[in-house]
Design an enzyme around this catalytic site. Structure first.
Site, mmCIF file in Angstrom:
data_model
loop_
_atom_site.group_PDB
_atom_site.id
_atom_site.type_symbol
_atom_site.label_atom_id
_atom_site.label_comp_id
_atom_site.label_asym_id
_atom_site.label_seq_id
_atom_site.Cartn_x
_atom_site.Cartn_y
_atom_site.Cartn_z
ATOM 1 N N SER A 1 43.298 41.543 53.195
ATOM 2 C CA SER A 1 42.193 41.818 52.260
ATOM 3 C C SER A 1 42.491 41.395 50.823
ATOM 4 O O SER A 1 41.573 41.310 50.010
ATOM 5 C CB SER A 1 41.845 43.306 52.281
ATOM 6 O OG SER A 1 42.863 44.065 51.679
ATOM 7 N N LYS B 1 44.172 47.270 45.990
ATOM 8 C CA LYS B 1 42.973 46.531 45.573
ATOM 9 C C LYS B 1 43.110 46.139 44.103
ATOM 10 O O LYS B 1 44.022 46.573 43.400
ATOM 11 C CB LYS B 1 41.707 47.391 45.729
ATOM 12 C CG LYS B 1 41.418 47.861 47.154
ATOM 13 C CD LYS B 1 41.057 46.731 48.081
ATOM 14 C CE LYS B 1 40.836 47.238 49.496
ATOM 15 N NZ LYS B 1 40.701 46.123 50.462
#
Length: 324
Positions: free
Chosen positions: A95, A166
């Site tokens: 991701s 993230k």
């Protein structure tokens, strides 16, 4: 012949020769002035400078004991550093490609946000507790087990929580939306993200402006087509944003594999002055100028081995200094 005694005449007595005989067991009364007999052994002034060396077996025992002490101390320091200063995390999913590859190890600074606020563009590691989940199970009812579990969690050897990595896009009070000219906007300012987005990915699918709640940050993965991030958690607590107090720290350096060794700076697009109109943005300005990725913390099992490698030369130097 007159043998009368004449008092004016001095008569000297002739000394009698001393006859040899058996030695008396007692010293004569005037023996104190005599020089004492020499005692067996080396003279008093010739004492050895150093004690005789220990047997080889004892020397080996001392060596291993000192090495064990060094290993234990080094391992303890490693655990303290891991718990409170910096920790290694392994990237298990795609991701955050191409910034972070599967299998990369990153160093996470746990102290940085005690000296400055979270900034847009930071790559952060955070817990899914009270936001994306899954939440950790309730603590054990047994107080001993509860304290033990808390201790293992604090030093990074065990944790029941799930961690993610993230990039921070929006701070508390920011309005994040997509898309304006095909770009994600923060407070109406388009972000130029081509330097870190996965090649060929669109910045995002369209979504309406979201105001980031107080005490939260909006995060997204760099591989937007394969990132389960804030955009997909709008129904969770925080509306997709994650609590600032669940942020473990900032990922600042890739340390493995060697071919990936590099730092993780804040991209220049987040230094646009227009982004910092709000209070949160102004606070972060100084920091800028100077599916979901569930992370696995690298265990400290290798601490003892690493400590041995470090400790052996130290022990050798210490022993050499003693000999000198």
């Amino acid at each position: 012949m007159d043998d009368r005694y004449d008092p004016d005449t001095v008569v000297w007595a002739r000394p009698q020769p001393v006859q040899p005989g058996p030695q008396s067991s007692q010293e004569p009364a005037d023996a104190g002035w005599r020089t004492p007999r020499s005692q067996p052994g080396p003279p008093a002034g010739d004492e050895p400078d150093e004690p005789s060396s220990a047997p080889p077996r004892q020397q080996r025992r001392h060596f291993w004991r000192e090495l064990l002490i060094i290993v234990v101390v080094a391992a303890a320091l490693t655990l303290v550093v891991k718990a409170f200063v910096v920790q290694v995390y392994r990237i298990p999913s795609a991701s955050m490609e191409n910034t972070l590859q599967i299998g990369d190890r990153v160093l996470v600074n746990k102290l940085v946000y005690h000296s400055r606020p979270i900034a847009r563009g930071d790559v952060v590691v955070f817990s899914g507790q009270d936001s994306w989940g899954p939440d950790a199970p309730p603590p054990a009812s047994d107080p001993v087990v509860r304290v033990w579990d808390a201790l293992l969690s604090d030093i990074g050897l065990s944790s029941s929580q799930t961690y993610y990595v993230k990039r921070v896009i929006g701070l508390p009070g920011d309005k994040v939306a997509c898309c304006t000219d095909g770009k994600v906007t923060v407070n109406g300012v388009p972000l130029s993200e081509t330097s870190y987005l996965y090649p060929g990915d669109a910045p995002s699918f369209p979504f309406k402006a979201v105001t980031v709640p107080a005490g939260h940050v909006w995060v997204m993965g760099d591989h937007r087509g394969d990132s389960d991030d804030s955009r997909y958690h709008t129904s969770d607590p925080g509306g997709g944003a994650i609590p600032e107090d669940e942020v473990v720290g900032r990922a600042f350096l890739i340390i493995w594999p060697p071919s990936q060794l590099r730092d993780l700076p804040i991209p220049s697009t987040f230094s646009q002055a227009a982004l910092h109109a709000g209070a949160a943005g102004a606070a972060a300005l100084g920091a800028v100028n100077v599916g979901g990725t569930a992370l696995a913390a690298v265990p400290a099992a290798g601490a003892a081995a690493g400590a041995s490698v470090i400790g052996a030369p130290l022990l050798w130097l210490r022993r050499r200094g003693r000999k000198r």
